[in-house]
Design an enzyme around this catalytic site. Structure first.
Site, PDB file in Angstrom:
ATOM      1  CE  LYS A   1      -3.540   2.314   2.726  1.00 39.55           C
ATOM      2  NZ  LYS A   1      -4.446   2.266   3.859  1.00 39.55           N
TER       3      LYS A   1
ATOM      4  CD  GLU B   1       9.232  -6.177   7.237  1.00 39.19           C
ATOM      5  OE1 GLU B   1       8.980  -5.038   6.777  1.00 39.19           O
ATOM      6  OE2 GLU B   1       8.998  -6.497   8.416  1.00 39.19           O
TER       7      GLU B   1
ATOM      8  N   GLY C   1      -4.805  -2.030   5.038  1.00 42.93           N
ATOM      9  CA  GLY C   1      -4.032  -3.176   4.548  1.00 42.93           C
ATOM     10  C   GLY C   1      -4.736  -4.506   4.816  1.00 42.93           C
ATOM     11  NE  ARG C   2      -6.562  -3.920  10.919  1.00 39.68           N
ATOM     12  CZ  ARG C   2      -5.908  -2.782  11.095  1.00 39.68           C
ATOM     13  NH1 ARG C   2      -4.723  -2.614  10.529  1.00 39.68           N
ATOM     14  NH2 ARG C   2      -6.407  -1.814  11.830  1.00 39.68           N
TER      15      ARG C   2
ATOM     16  CD  GLU D   1      -1.927  -4.598  11.383  1.00 43.66           C
ATOM     17  OE1 GLU D   1      -0.690  -4.612  11.505  1.00 43.66           O
ATOM     18  OE2 GLU D   1      -2.494  -4.664  10.267  1.00 43.66           O
TER      19      GLU D   1
ATOM     20  CG  HIS E   1      -5.327 -36.456  15.776  1.00 39.93           C
ATOM     21  ND1 HIS E   1      -5.533 -37.695  16.340  1.00 39.93           N
ATOM     22  CD2 HIS E   1      -6.306 -36.287  14.861  1.00 39.93           C
ATOM     23  CE1 HIS E   1      -6.585 -38.261  15.762  1.00 39.93           C
ATOM     24  NE2 HIS E   1      -7.070 -37.413  14.860  1.00 39.93           N
TER      25      HIS E   1
ATOM     26  CE  LYS F   1       5.768  -1.124  10.207  1.00 36.66           C
ATOM     27  NZ  LYS F   1       4.837  -0.403   9.358  1.00 36.66           N
TER      28      LYS F   1
HETATM   29  O1  F6P Z   1       3.091  -3.076   9.804  1.00 39.93           O
HETATM   30  C1  F6P Z   1       1.739  -3.266   9.645  1.00 39.93           C
HETATM   31  C2  F6P Z   1       1.272  -2.907   8.278  1.00 39.93           C
HETATM   32  O2  F6P Z   1       1.152  -1.542   8.152  1.00 39.93           O
HETATM   33  C3  F6P Z   1      -0.033  -3.613   7.954  1.00 39.93           C
HETATM   34  O3  F6P Z   1      -1.137  -2.955   8.450  1.00 39.93           O
HETATM   35  C4  F6P Z   1       0.034  -3.701   6.478  1.00 39.93           C
HETATM   36  O4  F6P Z   1      -0.885  -4.635   5.986  1.00 39.93           O
HETATM   37  C5  F6P Z   1       1.470  -4.105   6.308  1.00 39.93           C
HETATM   38  O5  F6P Z   1       2.172  -3.361   7.272  1.00 39.93           O
HETATM   39  C6  F6P Z   1       2.048  -3.905   4.933  1.00 39.93           C
HETATM   40  O6  F6P Z   1       1.995  -2.573   4.540  1.00 39.93           O
HETATM   41  P1  F6P Z   1       2.199  -2.140   3.033  1.00 39.93           P
HETATM   42  O7  F6P Z   1       1.100  -2.755   2.230  1.00 39.93           O
HETATM   43  O8  F6P Z   1       2.141  -0.651   3.034  1.00 39.93           O
HETATM   44  O9  F6P Z   1       3.536  -2.647   2.580  1.00 39.93           O
END
Ligand code: F6P
Length: 542
Positions: free
Chosen positions: A209, A215, A270-271, A356, A387, A507
């Site tokens: 987003k 990452e 995002g979620r 979240e 199990h 972060k």
């Molecule tokens: O760190 C949490 C978050 O902001 C989530 O809410 C989001 O889904 C994820 O990181 C990834 O964010 P982006 O889509 O901006 O890379």
């Protein structure tokens, strides 16, 4: 919000407290014995979902008070506010409009003076054209070969939804295409996802987003190097990289042509984004028609949530039952147990969606809460969980309400497998509710000393959701169901379910520590962190 009193001073909350004191020990065995119709009365049968909530530790009075709590919390007005595009994410001053992502063409939702529905459909149309090109083999890579491998690079909401949906809808996917998902900053994730792939036939979807997430950006750069090692020419990027983002500037700075960018908007969290362009990998896998069928399922649940009286409203009811266990029984967790192998990633997906969203302890008016908020969600597909951890649910000291999800028709019919799966599903709900008394155990001739060990107290609550078949449409309904459960609970708890400030501190500290690990600055932390840094540096040199 200003017109809502603090939760614990609402009349319905107070009434629930005294009601809880009276009913907390009541056993499901007695509730069923007192009412022969309970198992047919406490059900909702709509939208193709048979929702049995009779095995909950509730009476008619409990339900009445929970619905009253919803009214006193102005749930109806809050639902209307979300659907109208009000900026209900107050800490980020944003509308919360994932429901717009599945609003049919021709309807309208106005945000900041603009109708967003045509924008949503323009992106869906662009995605459809692209998806069909990949599926049909007409989108060629730099060297003229068709794309066979699709790698989604993203994390959190830009990964969990796509992975979950791909796994859930694999049965409907185009099988000559290979899908992989890279999320973790641990290089192993990238290496293992790409080790058997050919760059000439690989498309990377960089899903972020913000297009700033450490990452994803690191993995995206690694992907570019990996691709160019073979393809050599940077011009190749245009054929092998597309982006899904709200940030055109950063996409272009990365080197992806914005013509190959699929946009979405800041009013999609995002979620809550797996049905936006973030679902591009899903659409390539199952095709545009099935993707739209999934959106139709979402929309049906949205309309149900928006228009149905609370008493027959599935997300409202499930949300309130969750509040009952979480706040009154103090149940710390909820287990989600899909009896459907294709839903193996559904619990992981729900973890981000629920935790979240409702992992908050400050109210909308900035005060600390004095009650429990979001529970811990976890789970595994049945029968595997049986199990493993079910022992604790049956006989442990913790109360764990369970959501059991099952489908009558197998997508892979195989002998007696489905009947056996469903027999287990129903048996678990029955065993959890009714247990086995010591009298029953004794009557089986069990030696006296063994009786307590073999006794099941029961009275473990379950929601059972029984559907006909797992399809894109039914998956859409299930996801929207949980989205609206989260919303309902967030309203009751008076929290902002749509921000996520809690992830920020880690972060920021990680950036600082990274510089220290690379010896660019002196570690300046507490004694524990300082010595862990020192030990890491020593070990890494060995
Ligand atoms: O760190 C949490 C978050 O902001 C989530 O809410 C989001 O889904 C994820 O990181 C990834 O964010 P982006 O889509 O901006 O890379």
């Amino acid at each position: 919000m200003s017109n809502t009193s603090p939760l614990t001073s609402l009349p319905a909350w107070r009434a629930l407290e005294s009601h809880f004191a009276k009913v907390q020990k009541v056993h499901l065995r007695d509730l069923f014995a007192q009412d022969a119709q309970r198992g047919t009365r406490l059900v909702l049968d709509c939208l193709g979902i048979y929702f049995d909530y009779s095995k909950n530790r509730i009476t008619d009075e409990t339900l009445k008070l929970l619905f009253q709590l919803a009214r006193e919390s102005h749930l109806r007005e809050r639902i209307d506010g979300m659907f109208a595009g009000e900026k209900i994410n107050i800490t980020e001053n944003r509308a919360v409009l994932h429901i717009a992502l599945r609003t049919p063409r021709g309807k309208s939702i106005i945000v900041d003076g603009e109708d967003v529905v045509p924008q949503v459909h323009a992106v869906l149309d662009k995605m459809s054209v692209f998806a069909e090109k990949i599926r049909g083999g007409s989108w060629l890579g730099h060297t003229g070969k068709a794309i066979r491998n699709i790698v989604n690079v993203g994390i959190g909401g830009s990964d969990l939804g796509p992975v979950m949906a791909y796994e859930a809808l694999r049965h409907f996917s185009q099988r000559n295409l290979i899908f992989r998902f890279v999320s973790n900053i641990d290089g192993t994730d990238f290496v293992e996802a790409t080790r058997d792939l050919e760059p000439e036939e690989t498309l990377f979807i960089i899903s972020s987003k913000t297009f700033t997430t450490q990452e994803t950006m690191t993995n995206a750069h690694t992907a570019r190097e990996w691709a160019l090692r073979k393809l050599k020419d940077p011009v190749a990027i245009a054929k092998h990289f597309v982006a899904v983002s709200t940030n055109a500037e950063k996409v272009s700075a990365f080197g992806i042509d914005t013509a190959n960018m699929f946009g979405f908007w800041d009013w999609v969290g995002g979620r809550y984004s797996m049905d936006s362009a973030i679902g591009l990998s899903t659409m390539i896998a199952i095709g545009p028609d099935s993707f739209r069928d999934m959106l139709a399922g979402f929309h049906e649940m949205d309309e149900h949530f928006r228009t149905t009286p609370f008493e027959q409203n599935m997300p409202v009811l499930m949300g309130l039952l969750g509040v009952w266990y979480n706040c009154f029984f103090r149940a710390q967790t909820v287990a989600v147990l899909p009896y459907e192998q294709y839903l193996k990633r559904f619990p992981a997906y729900l973890q981000q969606l629920t935790m979240e969203s409702n992992g908050k302890s400050i109210t909308l008016s900035g005060k600390p809460v004095d009650y429990e908020t979001g529970p811990i969600y976890w789970g595994e597909p049945g029968t595997n969980g049986q199990h493993s951890f079910y022992q604790l649910i049956h006989q442990g000291t913790k109360l764990i309400p369970c959501d059991i999800i099952a489908f009558a028709q197998a997508l892979n019919p195989l002998g007696r497998h489905r009947d056996m799966l469903l027999a287990n599903t129903l048996a678990q709900a029955e065993a959890l509710a009714f247990g086995k008394t010591s009298e029953q155990v004794k009557a089986e001739g069990t030696p006296e000393w063994l009786v307590p060990h073999r006794t099941f107290e029961g009275n473990r609550p379950t929601n059972v959701l029984l559907l006909e078949r797992l399809t894109p449409n039914s998956l859409g309904k299930l996801i929207a169901l949980y989205e609206h459960i989260v919303f309902t609970q967030g309203v009751i708890w008076q929290i902002d379910s749509f921000d996520q400030w809690g992830v920020e501190l880690g972060k920021v500290l990680a950036q600082k520590i990274l510089a220290e690990l690379e010896n660019k600055s002196e570690p300046m932390h507490d004694s524990s962190t300082n010595s862990l840094i020192a030990r890491y540096q020593k070990l890494k040199e060995k």
